[in-house]
Write a protein that holds these residues in place. Sequence first.
Motif, PDB file in Angstrom:
ATOM      1  N   ASP A   8      16.347 -16.144  65.323  1.00  0.00           N
ATOM      2  CA  ASP A   8      16.672 -15.255  64.211  1.00  0.00           C
ATOM      3  C   ASP A   8      16.178 -15.836  62.885  1.00  0.00           C
ATOM      4  O   ASP A   8      15.629 -15.115  62.034  1.00  0.00           O
ATOM      5  CB  ASP A   8      18.182 -15.036  64.135  1.00  0.00           C
ATOM      6  N   TYR A   9      16.374 -17.136  62.711  1.00  0.00           N
ATOM      7  CA  TYR A   9      15.945 -17.812  61.482  1.00  0.00           C
ATOM      8  C   TYR A   9      14.423 -17.735  61.349  1.00  0.00           C
ATOM      9  O   TYR A   9      13.887 -17.415  60.280  1.00  0.00           O
ATOM     10  CB  TYR A   9      16.420 -19.255  61.540  1.00  0.00           C
ATOM     11  N   LEU A  10      13.714 -18.003  62.456  1.00  0.00           N
ATOM     12  CA  LEU A  10      12.256 -17.960  62.427  1.00  0.00           C
ATOM     13  C   LEU A  10      11.757 -16.541  62.183  1.00  0.00           C
ATOM     14  O   LEU A  10      10.798 -16.331  61.416  1.00  0.00           O
ATOM     15  CB  LEU A  10      11.709 -18.515  63.748  1.00  0.00           C
ATOM     16  N   ALA A  11      12.387 -15.559  62.795  1.00  0.00           N
ATOM     17  CA  ALA A  11      12.005 -14.169  62.551  1.00  0.00           C
ATOM     18  C   ALA A  11      12.170 -13.806  61.083  1.00  0.00           C
ATOM     19  O   ALA A  11      11.334 -13.096  60.501  1.00  0.00           O
ATOM     20  CB  ALA A  11      12.829 -13.232  63.430  1.00  0.00           C
ATOM     21  N   ASP A  12      13.242 -14.282  60.463  1.00  0.00           N
ATOM     22  CA  ASP A  12      13.431 -14.046  59.033  1.00  0.00           C
ATOM     23  C   ASP A  12      12.298 -14.672  58.222  1.00  0.00           C
ATOM     24  O   ASP A  12      11.764 -14.058  57.296  1.00  0.00           O
ATOM     25  CB  ASP A  12      14.764 -14.634  58.578  1.00  0.00           C
ATOM     26  N   LEU A  13      11.922 -15.897  58.571  1.00  0.00           N
ATOM     27  CA  LEU A  13      10.838 -16.569  57.851  1.00  0.00           C
ATOM     28  C   LEU A  13       9.525 -15.814  57.997  1.00  0.00           C
ATOM     29  O   LEU A  13       8.696 -15.797  57.078  1.00  0.00           O
ATOM     30  CB  LEU A  13      10.670 -17.995  58.374  1.00  0.00           C
ATOM     31  N   LEU A  14       9.329 -15.183  59.149  1.00  0.00           N
ATOM     32  CA  LEU A  14       8.102 -14.423  59.392  1.00  0.00           C
ATOM     33  C   LEU A  14       8.164 -13.015  58.813  1.00  0.00           C
ATOM     34  O   LEU A  14       7.204 -12.251  58.931  1.00  0.00           O
ATOM     35  CB  LEU A  14       7.829 -14.361  60.900  1.00  0.00           C
ATOM     36  N   GLY A  15       9.305 -12.666  58.208  1.00  0.00           N
ATOM     37  CA  GLY A  15       9.422 -11.396  57.516  1.00  0.00           C
ATOM     38  C   GLY A  15       9.692 -10.214  58.408  1.00  0.00           C
ATOM     39  O   GLY A  15       9.426  -9.071  58.024  1.00  0.00           O
ATOM     40  N   VAL A  62      11.879 -12.850  54.886  1.00  0.00           N
ATOM     41  CA  VAL A  62      11.264 -13.744  53.920  1.00  0.00           C
ATOM     42  C   VAL A  62      10.776 -12.990  52.696  1.00  0.00           C
ATOM     43  O   VAL A  62      10.646 -13.547  51.617  1.00  0.00           O
ATOM     44  CB  VAL A  62      10.112 -14.539  54.590  1.00  0.00           C
ATOM     45  N   GLY A  63      10.508 -11.688  52.841  1.00  0.00           N
ATOM     46  CA  GLY A  63      10.066 -10.904  51.701  1.00  0.00           C
ATOM     47  C   GLY A  63      11.210 -10.398  50.838  1.00  0.00           C
ATOM     48  O   GLY A  63      10.988  -9.810  49.803  1.00  0.00           O
ATOM     49  N   ALA A  64      12.440 -10.627  51.248  1.00  0.00           N
ATOM     50  CA  ALA A  64      13.587 -10.174  50.461  1.00  0.00           C
ATOM     51  C   ALA A  64      13.991 -11.250  49.460  1.00  0.00           C
ATOM     52  O   ALA A  64      13.423 -12.325  49.405  1.00  0.00           O
ATOM     53  CB  ALA A  64      14.750  -9.844  51.398  1.00  0.00           C
ATOM     54  N   ASP A  65      14.991 -10.919  48.661  1.00  0.00           N
ATOM     55  CA  ASP A  65      15.406 -11.866  47.631  1.00  0.00           C
ATOM     56  C   ASP A  65      16.051 -13.109  48.221  1.00  0.00           C
ATOM     57  O   ASP A  65      15.944 -14.196  47.666  1.00  0.00           O
ATOM     58  CB  ASP A  65      16.392 -11.190  46.666  1.00  0.00           C
ATOM     59  N   ALA A  66      16.743 -12.960  49.326  1.00  0.00           N
ATOM     60  CA  ALA A  66      17.470 -14.090  49.907  1.00  0.00           C
ATOM     61  C   ALA A  66      16.649 -14.754  51.013  1.00  0.00           C
ATOM     62  O   ALA A  66      15.963 -14.091  51.780  1.00  0.00           O
ATOM     63  CB  ALA A  66      18.801 -13.619  50.485  1.00  0.00           C
ATOM     64  N   GLU A  67      16.714 -16.058  51.056  1.00  0.00           N
ATOM     65  CA  GLU A  67      16.100 -16.823  52.142  1.00  0.00           C
ATOM     66  C   GLU A  67      17.078 -16.894  53.309  1.00  0.00           C
ATOM     67  O   GLU A  67      18.294 -16.767  53.131  1.00  0.00           O
ATOM     68  CB  GLU A  67      15.766 -18.241  51.661  1.00  0.00           C
ATOM     69  N   PRO A  68      16.569 -17.101  54.537  1.00  0.00           N
ATOM     70  CA  PRO A  68      17.491 -17.302  55.657  1.00  0.00           C
ATOM     71  C   PRO A  68      18.361 -18.520  55.413  1.00  0.00           C
ATOM     72  O   PRO A  68      17.967 -19.470  54.730  1.00  0.00           O
ATOM     73  CB  PRO A  68      16.559 -17.483  56.853  1.00  0.00           C
ATOM     74  N   SER A  69      19.542 -18.501  55.980  1.00  0.00           N
ATOM     75  CA  SER A  69      20.563 -19.497  55.666  1.00  0.00           C
ATOM     76  C   SER A  69      20.505 -20.685  56.615  1.00  0.00           C
ATOM     77  O   SER A  69      20.689 -20.531  57.824  1.00  0.00           O
ATOM     78  CB  SER A  69      21.947 -18.839  55.754  1.00  0.00           C
ATOM     79  N   ASN A  70      20.268 -21.880  56.039  1.00  0.00           N
ATOM     80  CA  ASN A  70      20.355 -23.104  56.838  1.00  0.00           C
ATOM     81  C   ASN A  70      21.734 -23.263  57.454  1.00  0.00           C
ATOM     82  O   ASN A  70      21.869 -23.677  58.611  1.00  0.00           O
ATOM     83  CB  ASN A  70      20.057 -24.324  55.964  1.00  0.00           C
ATOM     84  N   ALA A  71      22.760 -22.921  56.684  1.00  0.00           N
ATOM     85  CA  ALA A  71      24.129 -23.086  57.177  1.00  0.00           C
ATOM     86  C   ALA A  71      24.383 -22.208  58.391  1.00  0.00           C
ATOM     87  O   ALA A  71      25.059 -22.626  59.346  1.00  0.00           O
ATOM     88  CB  ALA A  71      25.126 -22.765  56.059  1.00  0.00           C
TER      89      ALA A  71
END
Length: 236
Positions: A151-158, A167-176
Amino acid sequence: MSIIGMDVEIPPGRVVVVIDVIRAFTTAAVAFERGVSEIACAPSLDAARDLRQRLPDHLIMGESRGLRPADFDFGNSPFELSTAPLDGRNLIQATSNGTRGLARCSAPAALLAASARNVTATARWITANRADAPWTLLCTGRTAEDRACADYLADLLGAPHPGRAGVGADAEPSNAELVAGVRAGAAQHADAFARRPASEFVDLADDLAFCCDVDRADFAMVGEVRGDHVVLRPVG
């Protein structure tokens, strides 16, 4: 773009990221951090033993049901590899999930291995080298940590992802959130190990900090399919 498990067929011609957070590809990342330049990943213990005959300069690491086979040099433990006497040697690796997942990818456009430890470097490599190719993220385990990493990687790939920020949104995926997923997966593993005989118990306590260390490694682990095995190398 898809996130799948081990029971789903992988179409050819896709960028495939094989994910194993606890512990295969965290262990591989630590080995590369220690100066190993390549890891030959085998789909089974016997295949790894055969590879050792062909690659006698390689040390061999891995597990069966989480435990190091008696004839292997190292187990599947990032903690163990963090202090192991590697001495510039290269490695062979065989695990129940991670290396077996790599073996399922016979004709990828690109093949990578990932854990939380190198997840952003993996996304960066894909964006730089295969931005226009469809991708598949393969979760090799059934516990929470691999899906959290996917899920985190998918977010990074947008990728569009209901309820999550790309990744194209205002918020970055959450490390926590990723760390929480890894810890939840570790708890699931611990519950399963607790039901085994004492001789088969696997203690993840020393490994968990390595598995939760998001983006400690600044390289992708890029695979080359070589017939009966896959060779991983770190690419910054």
